[in-house]
Design a protein around this motif. Sequence first.
Motif, PDB file in Angstrom:
ATOM      1  N   ILE A 114       0.838  -1.203   0.000  1.00 39.59           N
ATOM      2  CA  ILE A 114       0.000   0.000   0.000  1.00 39.59           C
ATOM      3  C   ILE A 114       0.868   1.247   0.000  1.00 39.59           C
ATOM      4  O   ILE A 114       0.630   2.186  -0.769  1.00 39.59           O
ATOM      5  N   ALA A 115       1.901   1.272   0.833  1.00 43.40           N
ATOM      6  CA  ALA A 115       2.785   2.435   0.919  1.00 43.40           C
ATOM      7  C   ALA A 115       3.492   2.708  -0.407  1.00 43.40           C
ATOM      8  O   ALA A 115       3.772   3.864  -0.738  1.00 43.40           O
ATOM      9  N   GLU A 116       3.756   1.676  -1.174  1.00 45.52           N
ATOM     10  CA  GLU A 116       4.427   1.823  -2.477  1.00 45.52           C
ATOM     11  C   GLU A 116       3.428   2.056  -3.610  1.00 45.52           C
ATOM     12  O   GLU A 116       3.819   2.132  -4.767  1.00 45.52           O
ATOM     13  N   GLY A 117       2.138   2.134  -3.291  1.00 46.12           N
ATOM     14  CA  GLY A 117       1.124   2.350  -4.320  1.00 46.12           C
ATOM     15  C   GLY A 117       0.954   1.149  -5.234  1.00 46.12           C
ATOM     16  O   GLY A 117       0.570   1.295  -6.398  1.00 46.12           O
ATOM     17  N   ALA A 118       1.239  -0.042  -4.725  1.00 44.83           N
ATOM     18  CA  ALA A 118       1.216  -1.238  -5.560  1.00 44.83           C
ATOM     19  C   ALA A 118      -0.038  -2.079  -5.362  1.00 44.83           C
ATOM     20  O   ALA A 118      -0.184  -3.116  -6.002  1.00 44.83           O
ATOM     21  N   GLU A 119      -0.950  -1.660  -4.477  1.00 45.64           N
ATOM     22  CA  GLU A 119      -2.167  -2.440  -4.306  1.00 45.64           C
ATOM     23  C   GLU A 119      -3.101  -2.147  -5.477  1.00 45.64           C
ATOM     24  O   GLU A 119      -3.133  -1.036  -5.987  1.00 45.64           O
ATOM     25  N   GLN A 120      -3.784  -3.149  -5.915  1.00 47.53           N
ATOM     26  CA  GLN A 120      -4.717  -2.987  -7.020  1.00 47.53           C
ATOM     27  C   GLN A 120      -6.044  -3.634  -6.632  1.00 47.53           C
ATOM     28  O   GLN A 120      -6.487  -3.450  -5.511  1.00 47.53           O
ATOM     29  N   HIS A 171      12.735 -13.669 -11.240  1.00 50.14           N
ATOM     30  CA  HIS A 171      12.733 -15.101 -11.541  1.00 50.14           C
ATOM     31  C   HIS A 171      11.877 -15.866 -10.526  1.00 50.14           C
ATOM     32  O   HIS A 171      11.097 -16.748 -10.904  1.00 50.14           O
ATOM     33  N   TYR A 172      11.991 -15.519  -9.258  1.00 46.88           N
ATOM     34  CA  TYR A 172      11.233 -16.204  -8.209  1.00 46.88           C
ATOM     35  C   TYR A 172       9.731 -16.013  -8.407  1.00 46.88           C
ATOM     36  O   TYR A 172       8.941 -16.903  -8.103  1.00 46.88           O
ATOM     37  N   LEU A 173       9.347 -14.854  -8.914  1.00 44.86           N
ATOM     38  CA  LEU A 173       7.926 -14.535  -9.082  1.00 44.86           C
ATOM     39  C   LEU A 173       7.351 -14.994 -10.416  1.00 44.86           C
ATOM     40  O   LEU A 173       6.167 -14.780 -10.675  1.00 44.86           O
ATOM     41  N   THR A 174       8.160 -15.629 -11.245  1.00 47.90           N
ATOM     42  CA  THR A 174       7.666 -16.112 -12.531  1.00 47.90           C
ATOM     43  C   THR A 174       6.441 -16.978 -12.294  1.00 47.90           C
ATOM     44  O   THR A 174       6.452 -17.883 -11.469  1.00 47.90           O
ATOM     45  N   GLY A 175       5.380 -16.682 -12.996  1.00 45.19           N
ATOM     46  CA  GLY A 175       4.153 -17.457 -12.836  1.00 45.19           C
ATOM     47  C   GLY A 175       3.117 -16.790 -11.952  1.00 45.19           C
ATOM     48  O   GLY A 175       1.996 -17.262 -11.865  1.00 45.19           O
ATOM     49  N   ASN A 176       3.451 -15.700 -11.282  1.00 43.75           N
ATOM     50  CA  ASN A 176       2.470 -14.929 -10.522  1.00 43.75           C
ATOM     51  C   ASN A 176       2.010 -13.768 -11.393  1.00 43.75           C
ATOM     52  O   ASN A 176       2.753 -12.810 -11.592  1.00 43.75           O
ATOM     53  N   LEU A 177       0.820 -13.890 -11.909  1.00 44.07           N
ATOM     54  CA  LEU A 177       0.307 -12.885 -12.832  1.00 44.07           C
ATOM     55  C   LEU A 177      -0.622 -11.908 -12.135  1.00 44.07           C
ATOM     56  O   LEU A 177      -1.425 -12.286 -11.293  1.00 44.07           O
ATOM     57  N   CYS A 221      -3.623  -6.075 -13.251  1.00 42.10           N
ATOM     58  CA  CYS A 221      -3.847  -4.655 -12.980  1.00 42.10           C
ATOM     59  C   CYS A 221      -2.606  -3.787 -13.105  1.00 42.10           C
ATOM     60  O   CYS A 221      -2.725  -2.591 -13.324  1.00 42.10           O
ATOM     61  N   THR A 222      -1.409  -4.359 -12.894  1.00 42.81           N
ATOM     62  CA  THR A 222      -0.233  -3.506 -12.743  1.00 42.81           C
ATOM     63  C   THR A 222       0.796  -3.731 -13.832  1.00 42.81           C
ATOM     64  O   THR A 222       0.703  -4.653 -14.620  1.00 42.81           O
ATOM     65  N   GLY A 223       1.793  -2.898 -13.806  1.00 48.83           N
ATOM     66  CA  GLY A 223       2.976  -3.079 -14.638  1.00 48.83           C
ATOM     67  C   GLY A 223       4.105  -3.662 -13.813  1.00 48.83           C
ATOM     68  O   GLY A 223       5.241  -3.688 -14.233  1.00 48.83           O
ATOM     69  N   TYR A 224       3.803  -4.093 -12.605  1.00 42.17           N
ATOM     70  CA  TYR A 224       4.711  -4.770 -11.690  1.00 42.17           C
ATOM     71  C   TYR A 224       5.782  -3.876 -11.058  1.00 42.17           C
ATOM     72  O   TYR A 224       6.471  -4.317 -10.160  1.00 42.17           O
ATOM     73  N   MET A 225       5.946  -2.646 -11.472  1.00 41.34           N
ATOM     74  CA  MET A 225       7.014  -1.806 -10.913  1.00 41.34           C
ATOM     75  C   MET A 225       6.746  -1.463  -9.448  1.00 41.34           C
ATOM     76  O   MET A 225       7.656  -1.493  -8.625  1.00 41.34           O
ATOM     77  N   GLY A 226       5.504  -1.132  -9.110  1.00 39.73           N
ATOM     78  CA  GLY A 226       5.168  -0.854  -7.718  1.00 39.73           C
ATOM     79  C   GLY A 226       5.354  -2.085  -6.846  1.00 39.73           C
ATOM     80  O   GLY A 226       5.860  -1.997  -5.720  1.00 39.73           O
ATOM     81  N   ARG A 270       9.088  -2.546  -6.256  1.00 37.35           N
ATOM     82  CA  ARG A 270       9.560  -1.614  -5.223  1.00 37.35           C
ATOM     83  C   ARG A 270       9.175  -2.115  -3.835  1.00 37.35           C
ATOM     84  O   ARG A 270       9.984  -2.087  -2.901  1.00 37.35           O
ATOM     85  N   ALA A 271       7.939  -2.585  -3.692  1.00 35.28           N
ATOM     86  CA  ALA A 271       7.465  -3.075  -2.397  1.00 35.28           C
ATOM     87  C   ALA A 271       8.254  -4.302  -1.950  1.00 35.28           C
ATOM     88  O   ALA A 271       8.618  -4.414  -0.771  1.00 35.28           O
ATOM     89  N   ILE A 272       8.533  -5.197  -2.861  1.00 37.39           N
ATOM     90  CA  ILE A 272       9.310  -6.397  -2.517  1.00 37.39           C
ATOM     91  C   ILE A 272      10.705  -6.004  -2.072  1.00 37.39           C
ATOM     92  O   ILE A 272      11.208  -6.513  -1.064  1.00 37.39           O
ATOM     93  N   LYS A 273      11.351  -5.103  -2.794  1.00 41.04           N
ATOM     94  CA  LYS A 273      12.693  -4.672  -2.422  1.00 41.04           C
ATOM     95  C   LYS A 273      12.683  -4.033  -1.031  1.00 41.04           C
ATOM     96  O   LYS A 273      13.604  -4.285  -0.224  1.00 41.04           O
TER      97      LYS A 273
END
Length: 149
Positions: A88-94, A123-129, A132-137, A140-143
């Motif tokens: 949420i803090a990274e604006g990545a919730e959809q 690579h670890y997240l391959t297969g999690n689709l 809603c997003t472009g995955y950048m948020g 950032r949240a994962i990092k």
Amino acid sequence: MLVELKINGKKHKIDIEPDEFLVDTLRKVGNLSVKRGCDTGCCGLCSIWIDKKPTLSCATLTVRALNKEITTIEGLEKESDEFARILIAEGAEQCGFCSPGFIITVLAMKNELENPSEEEIKHYLTGNLCRCTGYMGQLRAIKTYMGVK
């Protein structure tokens, strides 16, 4: 056939079909975070842990989980809440449809990888689709969650 499964630390006696997939069994006992998406093991919506390893429940027969520890997001409330706040803090919730499978995969990654590179995370997240997003948020949240600069 009557089986006993350990789900989120609790034992459940469940009547299943011999060819029943774990996603259906888990939903039958009230773990509604586990969703059926693609039925091909490609989207990650059905992700759970079996013995603390991320597993696609739509591609796993329930009988393969006998005598194992099954964990869904319902069993990881504290850990998932911490990461959800960062999302949420990274604006990545959809819309949230993919969130349970995505979050449980990220929690497993944190347990398995120390200071992963951006490429290792992807690579670890391959297969999690996520539709809603472009995955950048999310990246950032994962990092932030993993303490990666």
